[in-house]
Design a protein around this motif. Structure first.
Motif, PDB file in Angstrom:
ATOM      1  N   GLY A   1       0.273 -15.685 -13.925  1.00 52.11           N
ATOM      2  CA  GLY A   1      -0.572 -15.602 -15.109  1.00 52.11           C
ATOM      3  C   GLY A   1      -1.852 -14.837 -14.814  1.00 52.11           C
ATOM      4  O   GLY A   1      -2.303 -14.009 -15.624  1.00 52.11           O
ATOM      5  N   GLU A   2      -2.426 -15.075 -13.630  1.00 51.78           N
ATOM      6  CA  GLU A   2      -3.632 -14.344 -13.220  1.00 51.78           C
ATOM      7  C   GLU A   2      -3.322 -12.860 -13.014  1.00 51.78           C
ATOM      8  O   GLU A   2      -4.112 -11.981 -13.366  1.00 51.78           O
ATOM      9  CB  GLU A   2      -4.187 -14.966 -11.936  1.00 51.78           C
ATOM     10  CG  GLU A   2      -4.628 -16.421 -12.101  1.00 51.78           C
ATOM     11  CD  GLU A   2      -4.937 -17.088 -10.767  1.00 51.78           C
ATOM     12  OE1 GLU A   2      -4.807 -16.412  -9.731  1.00 51.78           O
ATOM     13  OE2 GLU A   2      -5.296 -18.278 -10.770  1.00 51.78           O
ATOM     14  N   THR A   3      -2.160 -12.591 -12.430  1.00 46.00           N
ATOM     15  CA  THR A   3      -1.772 -11.200 -12.190  1.00 46.00           C
ATOM     16  C   THR A   3      -1.522 -10.476 -13.511  1.00 46.00           C
ATOM     17  O   THR A   3      -1.877  -9.298 -13.660  1.00 46.00           O
ATOM     18  CB  THR A   3      -0.508 -11.142 -11.309  1.00 46.00           C
ATOM     19  OG1 THR A   3      -0.754 -11.863 -10.098  1.00 46.00           O
ATOM     20  CG2 THR A   3      -0.149  -9.708 -10.967  1.00 46.00           C
ATOM     21  N   MET A   4      -0.921 -11.153 -14.482  1.00 45.80           N
ATOM     22  CA  MET A   4      -0.673 -10.540 -15.784  1.00 45.80           C
ATOM     23  C   MET A   4      -1.978 -10.180 -16.486  1.00 45.80           C
ATOM     24  O   MET A   4      -2.046  -9.199 -17.233  1.00 45.80           O
ATOM     25  CB  MET A   4       0.146 -11.486 -16.665  1.00 45.80           C
ATOM     26  CG  MET A   4       1.575 -11.683 -16.197  1.00 45.80           C
ATOM     27  SD  MET A   4       2.506 -10.116 -16.093  1.00 45.80           S
ATOM     28  CE  MET A   4       3.994 -10.724 -15.273  1.00 45.80           C
ATOM     29  N   ARG A   5      -2.999 -10.972 -16.244  1.00 45.83           N
ATOM     30  CA  ARG A   5      -4.303 -10.634 -16.839  1.00 45.83           C
ATOM     31  C   ARG A   5      -4.781  -9.286 -16.320  1.00 45.83           C
ATOM     32  O   ARG A   5      -5.292  -8.449 -17.080  1.00 45.83           O
ATOM     33  CB  ARG A   5      -5.327 -11.726 -16.508  1.00 45.83           C
ATOM     34  CG  ARG A   5      -6.727 -11.451 -17.068  1.00 45.83           C
ATOM     35  CD  ARG A   5      -7.720 -12.506 -16.627  1.00 45.83           C
ATOM     36  NE  ARG A   5      -7.881 -12.534 -15.177  1.00 45.83           N
ATOM     37  CZ  ARG A   5      -8.603 -11.649 -14.479  1.00 45.83           C
ATOM     38  NH1 ARG A   5      -9.223 -10.650 -15.103  1.00 45.83           N
ATOM     39  NH2 ARG A   5      -8.712 -11.758 -13.177  1.00 45.83           N
ATOM     40  N   LEU A   6      -4.605  -9.057 -15.016  1.00 43.98           N
ATOM     41  CA  LEU A   6      -4.961  -7.763 -14.453  1.00 43.98           C
ATOM     42  C   LEU A   6      -4.103  -6.658 -15.059  1.00 43.98           C
ATOM     43  O   LEU A   6      -4.607  -5.581 -15.410  1.00 43.98           O
ATOM     44  CB  LEU A   6      -4.762  -7.782 -12.928  1.00 43.98           C
ATOM     45  CG  LEU A   6      -5.663  -8.675 -12.091  1.00 43.98           C
ATOM     46  CD1 LEU A   6      -5.262  -8.594 -10.621  1.00 43.98           C
ATOM     47  CD2 LEU A   6      -7.123  -8.283 -12.251  1.00 43.98           C
ATOM     48  N   ALA A   7      -2.806  -6.918 -15.157  1.00 47.22           N
ATOM     49  CA  ALA A   7      -1.882  -5.892 -15.656  1.00 47.22           C
ATOM     50  C   ALA A   7      -2.242  -5.479 -17.081  1.00 47.22           C
ATOM     51  O   ALA A   7      -2.174  -4.290 -17.433  1.00 47.22           O
ATOM     52  CB  ALA A   7      -0.452  -6.410 -15.603  1.00 47.22           C
ATOM     53  N   ARG A   8      -2.638  -6.436 -17.883  1.00 46.18           N
ATOM     54  CA  ARG A   8      -2.927  -6.127 -19.291  1.00 46.18           C
ATOM     55  C   ARG A   8      -4.238  -5.367 -19.462  1.00 46.18           C
ATOM     56  O   ARG A   8      -4.536  -4.903 -20.568  1.00 46.18           O
ATOM     57  CB  ARG A   8      -2.933  -7.414 -20.109  1.00 46.18           C
ATOM     58  CG  ARG A   8      -1.542  -8.025 -20.276  1.00 46.18           C
ATOM     59  CD  ARG A   8      -1.535  -9.162 -21.289  1.00 46.18           C
ATOM     60  NE  ARG A   8      -0.185  -9.617 -21.578  1.00 46.18           N
ATOM     61  CZ  ARG A   8       0.426 -10.619 -20.955  1.00 46.18           C
ATOM     62  NH1 ARG A   8      -0.223 -11.297 -20.010  1.00 46.18           N
ATOM     63  NH2 ARG A   8       1.654 -10.952 -21.266  1.00 46.18           N
TER      64      ARG A   8
ATOM     65  N   LYS B   1      -5.850  -1.160  -7.173  1.00 42.73           N
ATOM     66  CA  LYS B   1      -5.984   0.243  -6.790  1.00 42.73           C
ATOM     67  C   LYS B   1      -5.909   1.163  -8.012  1.00 42.73           C
ATOM     68  O   LYS B   1      -6.502   2.235  -8.028  1.00 42.73           O
ATOM     69  CB  LYS B   1      -4.902   0.628  -5.794  1.00 42.73           C
ATOM     70  CG  LYS B   1      -5.106   0.044  -4.399  1.00 42.73           C
ATOM     71  CD  LYS B   1      -4.024   0.492  -3.441  1.00 42.73           C
ATOM     72  CE  LYS B   1      -4.243  -0.083  -2.047  1.00 42.73           C
ATOM     73  NZ  LYS B   1      -3.162   0.331  -1.086  1.00 42.73           N
ATOM     74  N   LEU B   2      -5.170   0.718  -9.018  1.00 42.52           N
ATOM     75  CA  LEU B   2      -5.040   1.514 -10.244  1.00 42.52           C
ATOM     76  C   LEU B   2      -6.224   1.329 -11.176  1.00 42.52           C
ATOM     77  O   LEU B   2      -6.313   1.985 -12.215  1.00 42.52           O
ATOM     78  CB  LEU B   2      -3.753   1.138 -10.971  1.00 42.52           C
ATOM     79  CG  LEU B   2      -2.442   1.615 -10.324  1.00 42.52           C
ATOM     80  CD1 LEU B   2      -1.245   0.958 -10.998  1.00 42.52           C
ATOM     81  CD2 LEU B   2      -2.333   3.138 -10.386  1.00 42.52           C
ATOM     82  N   GLY B   3      -7.126   0.405 -10.809  1.00 39.55           N
ATOM     83  CA  GLY B   3      -8.335   0.215 -11.610  1.00 39.55           C
ATOM     84  C   GLY B   3      -8.345  -0.986 -12.508  1.00 39.55           C
ATOM     85  O   GLY B   3      -9.145  -1.059 -13.447  1.00 39.55           O
ATOM     86  N   ALA B   4      -7.459  -1.952 -12.248  1.00 35.52           N
ATOM     87  CA  ALA B   4      -7.429  -3.154 -13.089  1.00 35.52           C
ATOM     88  C   ALA B   4      -8.752  -3.905 -13.005  1.00 35.52           C
ATOM     89  O   ALA B   4      -9.392  -3.938 -11.939  1.00 35.52           O
ATOM     90  CB  ALA B   4      -6.273  -4.068 -12.651  1.00 35.52           C
ATOM     91  N   SER B   5      -9.144  -4.505 -14.101  1.00 37.61           N
ATOM     92  CA  SER B   5     -10.392  -5.265 -14.138  1.00 37.61           C
ATOM     93  C   SER B   5     -10.218  -6.585 -13.423  1.00 37.61           C
ATOM     94  O   SER B   5      -9.401  -7.416 -13.829  1.00 37.61           O
ATOM     95  CB  SER B   5     -10.807  -5.511 -15.597  1.00 37.61           C
ATOM     96  OG  SER B   5     -10.962  -4.281 -16.279  1.00 37.61           O
ATOM     97  N   VAL B   6     -10.974  -6.773 -12.354  1.00 42.13           N
ATOM     98  CA  VAL B   6     -10.875  -8.002 -11.551  1.00 42.13           C
ATOM     99  C   VAL B   6     -11.709  -9.094 -12.186  1.00 42.13           C
ATOM    100  O   VAL B   6     -12.844  -8.864 -12.579  1.00 42.13           O
ATOM    101  CB  VAL B   6     -11.340  -7.733 -10.104  1.00 42.13           C
ATOM    102  CG1 VAL B   6     -11.258  -8.999  -9.271  1.00 42.13           C
ATOM    103  CG2 VAL B   6     -10.512  -6.630  -9.481  1.00 42.13           C
TER     104      VAL B   6
END
Length: 266
Positions: free
Chosen positions: A116-123, A261-266
């Motif tokens: 769920g945390e990773t999907m937040r980054l992906a979105r 690395k692609l720039g996802a918002s942490v």
């Protein structure tokens, strides 16, 4: 460049030759004897090492990532230290080796939270970025597709003994053999919602397995019913579920690293 496709070069000798930049795919390299060779910059992926011995080597910089059972460095098996350190850094990792039904429920629940945390980054990225590969590794979408394949193999094909548990969006490992009766679309570019729908289906299958099994049932011996994993013998239901858990855990780490690395918002 010389091409040695479909040739038997076993027992050959190479002395004072330049093999730099060469590519080896599906090559049998067992029992090689290498002396005074320069392996700088070598990249090895999806390889099997067993009984390898390296002596008198100089290793200023080397990185290993994979399933390491025993690795002796200067007389010391470093694997227990590595395992302890990884579990210290990632306490959730220690949950990925459950032995009872309650432990499996807890572990899969933990994975749901982590993803769920990773999907937040992906979105936070664009759809095109989710199809972008970083340093030659799978894109985020490809990673999710591969995990679908892992579920299909180990839960559908082994635990449930389904002969064809596949979905066209499943993505096998790059070196997987081709089978005409397997409907994969390797070059497909599905949208995120499509692969997430498949993940929900696969996760529901795991829940059904756990709902219908006891602690004793986890020890049931299983055999692969698919054309893959033909060497998957003497395994239990618990072994197969642990494989899926660890695939999910490790690939999530890779995916999250690449999203950043692609720039996802942490």
């Amino acid at each position: 460049m010389t091409d040695f496709t479909e040739q038997d070069l076993s027992g050959s000798g190479f002395q004072r030759v330049d093999l730099s930049g060469s590519t080896f795919r599906q090559a049998d390299m067992t029992d090689l004897d290498m002396r005074e060779v320069n392996l700088s910059g070598t990249r090895v992926r999806a390889a099997y090492f067993d009984g390898v011995r390296m002596t008198g080597v100089e290793i200023p910089d080397m990185e290993i990532s994979g399933e390491v059972v025993r690795l002796v460095v200067n007389g010391v098996d470093v694997v227990p230290y590595v395992e302890a350190e990884l579990n210290r850094r990632m306490p959730e990792r220690a949950q990925m080796s459950p032995t009872d039904v309650a432990g499996f429920w807890s572990a899969f629940g933990t994975m749901d939270t982590l993803w769920g945390e990773t999907m937040r980054l992906a979105r936070s990225l664009t759809p095109d970025q989710l199809h972008e590969q970083v340093e030659g590794e799978w894109s985020f979408i490809e990673t999710l597709r591969h995990l679908g394949f892992a579920h299909a193999c180990w839960v559908g094909g082994v635990v449930l003994a389904q002969k064809s548990p596949w979905h066209p969006l499943d993505l096998p490992w790059d070196e997987a053999p081709v089978h005409e009766d397997v409907p994969w679309a390797r070059r497909a570019r599905p949208e995120l919602h499509e692969v997430l729908a498949l993940r929900r289906e696969r996760r529901a299958t795991v829940a059904e397995v756990l709902d219908g099994i006891t602690d004793a049932g986890l020890g049931r011996r299983v055999t692969s019913a698919t054309p893959f994993l033909t060497d998957a013998t003497d395994l239990t239901v618990a072994d197969c579920l642990r494989v899926v858990l660890n695939e999910e855990f490790q690939h999530r780490l890779y995916a999250e690293r690449d999203l950043v690395k692609l720039g996802a918002s942490v």
